[in-house]
Write an enzyme that holds these catalytic residues in place. Structure first.
Site, PDB file in Angstrom:
ATOM      1  N   LYS A  14      24.211 -19.696  15.446  1.00  0.00           N
ATOM      2  CA  LYS A  14      25.682 -19.663  15.455  1.00  0.00           C
ATOM      3  C   LYS A  14      26.184 -21.080  15.236  1.00  0.00           C
ATOM      4  O   LYS A  14      25.586 -22.037  15.738  1.00  0.00           O
ATOM      5  CB  LYS A  14      26.196 -19.138  16.796  1.00  0.00           C
ATOM      6  CG  LYS A  14      25.863 -17.694  17.062  1.00  0.00           C
ATOM      7  CD  LYS A  14      26.468 -17.237  18.393  1.00  0.00           C
ATOM      8  CE  LYS A  14      25.874 -15.907  18.805  1.00  0.00           C
ATOM      9  NZ  LYS A  14      25.666 -15.821  20.244  1.00  0.00           N
ATOM     10  N   ASP A 147      22.193 -26.483  29.050  1.00  0.00           N
ATOM     11  CA  ASP A 147      22.734 -25.465  29.971  1.00  0.00           C
ATOM     12  C   ASP A 147      22.450 -25.810  31.431  1.00  0.00           C
ATOM     13  O   ASP A 147      23.166 -25.387  32.328  1.00  0.00           O
ATOM     14  CB  ASP A 147      22.069 -24.103  29.696  1.00  0.00           C
ATOM     15  CG  ASP A 147      22.770 -23.329  28.602  1.00  0.00           C
ATOM     16  OD1 ASP A 147      23.325 -23.982  27.703  1.00  0.00           O
ATOM     17  OD2 ASP A 147      22.758 -22.088  28.646  1.00  0.00           O
ATOM     18  N   HIS A 207      30.720 -16.421  35.512  1.00  0.00           N
ATOM     19  CA  HIS A 207      30.468 -16.234  34.075  1.00  0.00           C
ATOM     20  C   HIS A 207      29.780 -14.878  33.936  1.00  0.00           C
ATOM     21  O   HIS A 207      28.587 -14.744  34.214  1.00  0.00           O
ATOM     22  CB  HIS A 207      29.571 -17.373  33.557  1.00  0.00           C
ATOM     23  CG  HIS A 207      29.199 -17.238  32.105  1.00  0.00           C
ATOM     24  ND1 HIS A 207      29.725 -18.045  31.124  1.00  0.00           N
ATOM     25  CD2 HIS A 207      28.335 -16.391  31.472  1.00  0.00           C
ATOM     26  CE1 HIS A 207      29.212 -17.697  29.945  1.00  0.00           C
ATOM     27  NE2 HIS A 207      28.364 -16.705  30.141  1.00  0.00           N
ATOM     28  N   GLY A 332      33.925 -10.927  32.207  1.00  0.00           N
ATOM     29  CA  GLY A 332      34.898 -11.595  33.075  1.00  0.00           C
ATOM     30  C   GLY A 332      36.283 -11.701  32.463  1.00  0.00           C
ATOM     31  O   GLY A 332      37.298 -11.560  33.146  1.00  0.00           O
TER      32      GLY A 332
END
Length: 399
Positions: A14, A147, A207, A332
């Protein structure tokens, strides 16, 4: 500064091309099915879309395709590679090596390589993305944004497992936590919305997507999070079990004659709300099935929300109070039923939930779903990990 942001998966890439001055994505897209039959690139600019099918044998070819699209006569955004100032990469696991984003060099690549065993699905792909950029866009800085980095502020008593200490020393087995870039981004956004400094706030960020995690953020720092050594721990997820009694694994392996690979498959791909419902890992399908009377689909939704709610209570205790509870990511941001189940009956904590606001929340912006007199704010904050990666890239290069 113009930053190409890349998120390399094992079979997908991506990308977004972001102008950090305006914080706008000038174009974005995805190369999918890398190394598989039926590979294609989908590229979007100003609401227009182009899809091109062709063989993409590896990440080098994928990067070439992305660069072709960026310089495409009609759909492109730049004349030449010189207009790319830097490339920002999402890297899933930085182990204990990195507590911040970092400019990539040989040493950094070596450390990412050493973390492959912690994230065998993600880190090799992240590294391929970096190396493909070094080859195809030489001379431009590559920045790795991890992350795990945001959670490196967790105290030792929060991240250690109660196994023999030697296990930690030998294998670095501990809680690392994930989705850090997202948790950090929504915390900053929430502070802006509340018009209060982040370093004064106690926040719980949820999240919730196909992978889900909750984070306790005290004065801008992560102090605990629900994922662990791997992204398998914590909440029940789309296809992941979340935390279970470890003895269950030993018991099942013996009873069913399973090897490690089969057990890994069961826990990561066949469990979670998919395993419980037998229907889907997608909450839209689960809600449809539950409304049609499917009890297992309803059970899956209830279990998911129950665990989120438990973490909210747990982290309120850890933080010694809460200023805001934040919902972000696919579920969420878009699922009012899940949000409602997670925050009802929290009046004792000072949470006064507003059903009307929740079910009529405006998409794509920070939105408050609590009553005006609520001591604790309940916010929907759309996440933007790509923008956060672009910001981190800019911050590092301007140091």
């Amino acid at each position: 500064m113009k930053v190409l942001v890349l998120n390399s998966g094992s079979s997908s890439l991506k990308y977004q091309f972001i102008d950090t001055e305006t914080e706008v994505a000038l174009c974005k897209g995805v190369v999918d099915r890398i190394g598989l039959p039926g590979a294609f690139i989908r590229h979007q600019k100003n609401g227009q879309e182009i899809i091109k099918e062709q063989e993409v044998k590896d990440h080098n070819v994928a990067i070439k395709l992305v660069l072709e699209m960026l310089t495409h006569p009609q759909m492109g955004i730049i004349k030449s590679m010189d207009e790319i100032d830097a490339i920002g990469h999402r890297v899933v696991h930085g182990g204990e090596y990195f507590s911040d984003a970092v400019i990539v060099n040989e040493e950094v690549k070596k450390a990412i390589r050493e973390c492959i065993e912690f994230a065998p699905l993600h880190n090799p792909a992240n590294l391929m993305g970096i190396e493909a950029c070094e080859k195809e866009i030489p001379g431009k800085p590559n920045v790795a944004v991890f992350d795990t980095a945001f959670h490196q502020t967790m105290p030792k008593y929060a991240y250690m497992y109660s196994l023999p200490y030697e296990v930690y020393e030998k294998y670095k087995i501990r809680k690392y936590g994930f989705h850090g870039t997202s948790h950090k981004y929504v915390a900053i956004k929430a502070a802006e919305y509340l018009k209060r400094p982040l370093k004064e706030l106690k926040l719980i960020t949820c999240h919730l997507g196909n992978g889900s995690s909750v984070c306790a953020i005290k004065y801008g720092k992560s102090v605990d999070t629900s994922m662990g050594f791997t992204p398998l721990a914590g909440l029940a997820m789309g296809t992941r079990s979340g935390t279970i009694d470890p003895a269950v694994i030993l018991y099942l392996m013996e009873k069913e004659n399973m090897d490690v690979k089969q057990m890994n498959d069961l826990l990561n791909k066949k469990s979670g709300v998919l395993g419980i419902s037998g229907v889907s890992s997608d909450f839209r399908d689960l809600e449809k099935a539950a409304n049609e009377g499917n009890e297992r689909a309803q059970l899956a939704i209830d279990m998911f929300c129950y665990r989120v709610k438990k973490y909210i209570g747990e982290y309120a205790a850890v933080l010694g109070g809460v200023d805001a509870i934040i919902f972000t990511a696919g579920i969420g941001e878009n699922n009012p039923i899940v949000r409602e189940k997670c925050v009802t009956d929290l009046e004792y904590m000072g949470v006064l939930y507003d059903k009307q606001k929740n079910f009529n929340a405006e998409k794509g912006k920070v939105f408050e779903i609590n009553k005006p007199e609520s001591k604790v704010k309940v916010l929907i904050v759309p996440t933007n990990e790509e923008l956060m990666i672009a910001r981190e890239t800019k911050r590092l290069l301007e140091k």
